[in-house]
Write a protein that holds these residues in place. Structure first.
Motif, PDB file in Angstrom:
ATOM      1  N   ASP A   1      29.496   6.524  16.472  1.00 18.28           N
ATOM      2  CA  ASP A   1      30.031   7.404  17.504  1.00 18.28           C
ATOM      3  C   ASP A   1      29.036   8.500  17.872  1.00 18.28           C
ATOM      4  N   ARG A   2      28.269   8.984  16.882  1.00 18.01           N
ATOM      5  CA  ARG A   2      27.233   9.968  17.212  1.00 18.01           C
ATOM      6  C   ARG A   2      26.157   9.331  18.078  1.00 18.01           C
ATOM      7  N   LEU A   3      25.782   8.090  17.749  1.00 20.56           N
ATOM      8  CA  LEU A   3      24.782   7.391  18.568  1.00 20.56           C
ATOM      9  C   LEU A   3      25.302   7.177  19.986  1.00 20.56           C
ATOM     10  N   ASN A   4      26.544   6.727  20.089  1.00 18.10           N
ATOM     11  CA  ASN A   4      27.110   6.485  21.418  1.00 18.10           C
ATOM     12  C   ASN A   4      27.205   7.787  22.213  1.00 18.10           C
ATOM     13  N   ALA A   5      27.421   8.897  21.529  1.00 16.93           N
ATOM     14  CA  ALA A   5      27.515  10.177  22.229  1.00 16.93           C
ATOM     15  C   ALA A   5      26.185  10.542  22.878  1.00 16.93           C
ATOM     16  N   VAL A   6      25.079  10.141  22.236  1.00 18.42           N
ATOM     17  CA  VAL A   6      23.746  10.445  22.763  1.00 18.42           C
ATOM     18  C   VAL A   6      23.455   9.619  24.016  1.00 18.42           C
TER      19      VAL A   6
ATOM     20  N   PHE B   1      33.305  -4.967  12.015  1.00 13.87           N
ATOM     21  CA  PHE B   1      33.245  -4.486  13.395  1.00 13.87           C
ATOM     22  C   PHE B   1      32.512  -3.152  13.470  1.00 13.87           C
ATOM     23  N   ALA B   2      32.685  -2.322  12.457  1.00 20.23           N
ATOM     24  CA  ALA B   2      31.938  -1.063  12.409  1.00 20.23           C
ATOM     25  C   ALA B   2      30.438  -1.353  12.416  1.00 20.23           C
ATOM     26  N   VAL B   3      30.020  -2.303  11.590  1.00 22.47           N
ATOM     27  CA  VAL B   3      28.604  -2.652  11.497  1.00 22.47           C
ATOM     28  C   VAL B   3      28.131  -3.292  12.803  1.00 22.47           C
ATOM     29  N   TYR B   4      28.933  -4.206  13.312  1.00 19.84           N
ATOM     30  CA  TYR B   4      28.623  -4.909  14.570  1.00 19.84           C
ATOM     31  C   TYR B   4      28.450  -3.913  15.711  1.00 19.84           C
ATOM     32  N   SER B   5      29.373  -2.983  15.844  1.00 22.44           N
ATOM     33  CA  SER B   5      29.305  -2.050  16.966  1.00 22.44           C
ATOM     34  C   SER B   5      28.211  -1.011  16.748  1.00 22.44           C
ATOM     35  N   ALA B   6      27.922  -0.689  15.486  1.00 26.00           N
ATOM     36  CA  ALA B   6      26.816   0.239  15.202  1.00 26.00           C
ATOM     37  C   ALA B   6      25.477  -0.402  15.573  1.00 26.00           C
ATOM     38  N   THR B   7      25.352  -1.696  15.339  1.00 28.08           N
ATOM     39  CA  THR B   7      24.137  -2.405  15.741  1.00 28.08           C
ATOM     40  C   THR B   7      23.903  -2.263  17.238  1.00 28.08           C
TER      41      THR B   7
ATOM     42  N   ASN C   1      12.659   1.211   5.259  1.00 23.08           N
ATOM     43  CA  ASN C   1      13.198   2.569   5.329  1.00 23.08           C
ATOM     44  C   ASN C   1      14.133   2.775   6.511  1.00 23.08           C
ATOM     45  N   GLN C   2      14.291   1.755   7.318  1.00 20.44           N
ATOM     46  CA  GLN C   2      15.018   1.943   8.566  1.00 20.44           C
ATOM     47  C   GLN C   2      16.482   1.536   8.413  1.00 20.44           C
ATOM     48  N   ILE C   3      17.351   2.502   8.614  1.00 15.28           N
ATOM     49  CA  ILE C   3      18.781   2.199   8.509  1.00 15.28           C
ATOM     50  C   ILE C   3      19.205   1.237   9.601  1.00 15.28           C
ATOM     51  N   CYS C   4      18.535   1.328  10.757  1.00 16.35           N
ATOM     52  CA  CYS C   4      18.913   0.441  11.857  1.00 16.35           C
ATOM     53  C   CYS C   4      18.680  -1.010  11.473  1.00 16.35           C
ATOM     54  N   PHE C   5      17.615  -1.290  10.726  1.00 18.03           N
ATOM     55  CA  PHE C   5      17.381  -2.669  10.289  1.00 18.03           C
ATOM     56  C   PHE C   5      18.416  -3.072   9.251  1.00 18.03           C
ATOM     57  N   ALA C   6      18.818  -2.140   8.400  1.00 21.82           N
ATOM     58  CA  ALA C   6      19.875  -2.440   7.435  1.00 21.82           C
ATOM     59  C   ALA C   6      21.144  -2.850   8.172  1.00 21.82           C
ATOM     60  N   VAL C   7      21.487  -2.094   9.209  1.00 24.11           N
ATOM     61  CA  VAL C   7      22.699  -2.389   9.979  1.00 24.11           C
ATOM     62  C   VAL C   7      22.548  -3.714  10.729  1.00 24.11           C
ATOM     63  N   TYR C   8      21.387  -3.871  11.345  1.00 29.41           N
ATOM     64  CA  TYR C   8      21.082  -5.092  12.108  1.00 29.41           C
ATOM     65  C   TYR C   8      21.187  -6.330  11.220  1.00 29.41           C
ATOM     66  N   SER C   9      20.568  -6.274  10.052  1.00 28.50           N
ATOM     67  CA  SER C   9      20.573  -7.452   9.186  1.00 28.50           C
ATOM     68  C   SER C   9      21.931  -7.657   8.537  1.00 28.50           C
TER      69      SER C   9
ATOM     70  N   ALA D   1      25.115   0.048  19.183  1.00 28.24           N
ATOM     71  CA  ALA D   1      24.856   1.454  19.507  1.00 28.24           C
ATOM     72  C   ALA D   1      23.386   1.781  19.235  1.00 28.24           C
ATOM     73  N   PHE D   2      22.870   1.333  18.081  1.00 33.10           N
ATOM     74  CA  PHE D   2      21.448   1.526  17.784  1.00 33.10           C
ATOM     75  C   PHE D   2      20.595   0.907  18.876  1.00 33.10           C
ATOM     76  N   ASN D   3      20.943  -0.319  19.272  1.00 35.07           N
ATOM     77  CA  ASN D   3      20.180  -1.010  20.303  1.00 35.07           C
ATOM     78  C   ASN D   3      20.103  -0.206  21.591  1.00 35.07           C
ATOM     79  N   ARG D   4      21.220   0.387  21.971  1.00 37.86           N
ATOM     80  CA  ARG D   4      21.245   1.142  23.219  1.00 37.86           C
ATOM     81  C   ARG D   4      20.419   2.413  23.123  1.00 37.86           C
ATOM     82  N   VAL D   5      20.367   3.003  21.911  1.00 40.03           N
ATOM     83  CA  VAL D   5      19.528   4.195  21.733  1.00 40.03           C
ATOM     84  C   VAL D   5      18.052   3.802  21.730  1.00 40.03           C
ATOM     85  N   TYR D   6      17.746   2.674  21.108  1.00 44.37           N
ATOM     86  CA  TYR D   6      16.354   2.213  21.043  1.00 44.37           C
ATOM     87  C   TYR D   6      15.821   1.811  22.406  1.00 44.37           C
ATOM     88  N   LYS D   7      16.690   1.224  23.237  1.00 39.32           N
ATOM     89  CA  LYS D   7      16.264   0.625  24.508  1.00 39.32           C
ATOM     90  C   LYS D   7      15.266   1.479  25.295  1.00 39.32           C
ATOM     91  N   PRO D   8      15.620   2.709  25.673  1.00 41.08           N
ATOM     92  CA  PRO D   8      14.677   3.490  26.485  1.00 41.08           C
ATOM     93  C   PRO D   8      13.389   3.820  25.739  1.00 41.08           C
TER      94      PRO D   8
END
Lengths: 168, 168
Positions: free
Chosen positions: A160-165, B35-41, A31-39, B43-50
């Motif tokens: 970009d929304r994630l990076n904004a956070v 690159f969109a997928v790569y950079s989103a990965t 269910n995790q979009i982050c894993f979809a993106v990661y994989s 970004a997710f990582n940086r949000v997950y980190k803390p």
DNA sequence: GGACATTCAATTGCGAACAATTAAATGTGA
DNA sequence: TCACATTTAATTGTTCGCAATTGAATGTCC
């Protein structure tokens, strides 16, 4: 319609509970979009690997070359901003590109803190060999260009929304 | 309407050429879904980190824990198949999880080649602390659940098409 | 001009990610 | 049973990716 409400209700309740404990469980991997993106990132990497091997590049090195093919003589900082990477990643990577005679690294004369990255003739020439890469990737995606561009825009917006956070 | 066709035509031609050399250039960074997928990965990582720091986990370690929270006592191979990772990545990662007392690694008695990964009580207990993570990510995404699920399905479909190409 | 903060790249250390190889256990076929 | 292939983890070596620190150059304020 209203016949046998008991058993049916029980059945549907079980179904709802089953969904809640598996299909809609927010901790469930699928269910995790982050894993979809990661994989998907890793899947892209594996498709790129044989194509980039012919160019003597890794995928992150290819990204740096894409930046330089657009604009030459760029400070490390700017490459980092475009690729969302820092000097800890870029410095050794750029040294490897320099060792491969694809770029030159020179201190800026106006600001001695900056290191400018410029393409060598070989670096420029490699662009021609790289032209076939995007269409190979497109073929592997097995998807229309317009669909891919639409997905790309959605993913970029999410990124970009994630990076904004991050900046809080 | 038909007045001054020359200059306007020239202008539009220039515009088209400009688009061809930048906006639609397949080698342009901004046009690449990978690159969109790569950079989103990242970004997710940086949000997950803390969030994961509080659990004492890295993101790939968190993924392994997600697998184990769904089903315990799993061979390394199966974890690898679910996460698309190989033993070169998983073996040291699992040793770190073992050092953190979150999992135990035992050889299967039926097949001595397999190493089974089981949660310790601490590993099980960590699931409760992890429950708040998905909703923090959801908040950071600034996006509805249904939109995210739709994107997820698209990305998974793309990933699976890419993976299908790898096996040739 | 001089103390101070800021910027930029480099460095160090750790944790992935993967290719390639190794070694042990298991399966298969003669 | 013995030779051989297959399966499964572990290992080695290279390259990312990033946090934290360092050091030099630049900017700012008094």
């Amino acid at each position: 319609m209203s016949r046998r409400p008991g058993p049916e209700w029980v059945k549907r309740e079980r179904f709802v509970m089953a969904r809640k404990s598996t299909a809609v469980d927010p901790l469930r991997l699928d269910n995790q979009i982050c894993f979809a993106v990661y994989s998907a990132t890793h899947a892209f990497n594996r498709v790129y690997k044989p194509l980039l091997d012919r160019l003597g590049l890794t995928y992150p090195q290819y990204l740096v070359m894409l930046v330089l093919w657009e604009r030459d003589d760029v400070p490390v900082k700017e490459i980092g901003e475009k690729l969302f990477l820092d000097s800890g990643t870029l410095t050794p990577l750029l040294k490897r590109l320099e060792a491969a005679h694809l770029v030159r690294r020179t201190r800026s004369r106006e600001d001695e803190r900056q290191v400018l990255i410029a393409l060598t003739p070989q670096g420029h020439a490699l662009k021609e060999k790289a032209r076939s890469v995007p269409q190979s990737i497109l073929a592997a995606s097995d998807c229309s260009v317009s669909e891919l561009l639409a997905m790309k825009d959605e993913i970029v917006a999410l990124r970009d929304r994630l990076n904004a956070v991050i900046g809080e």
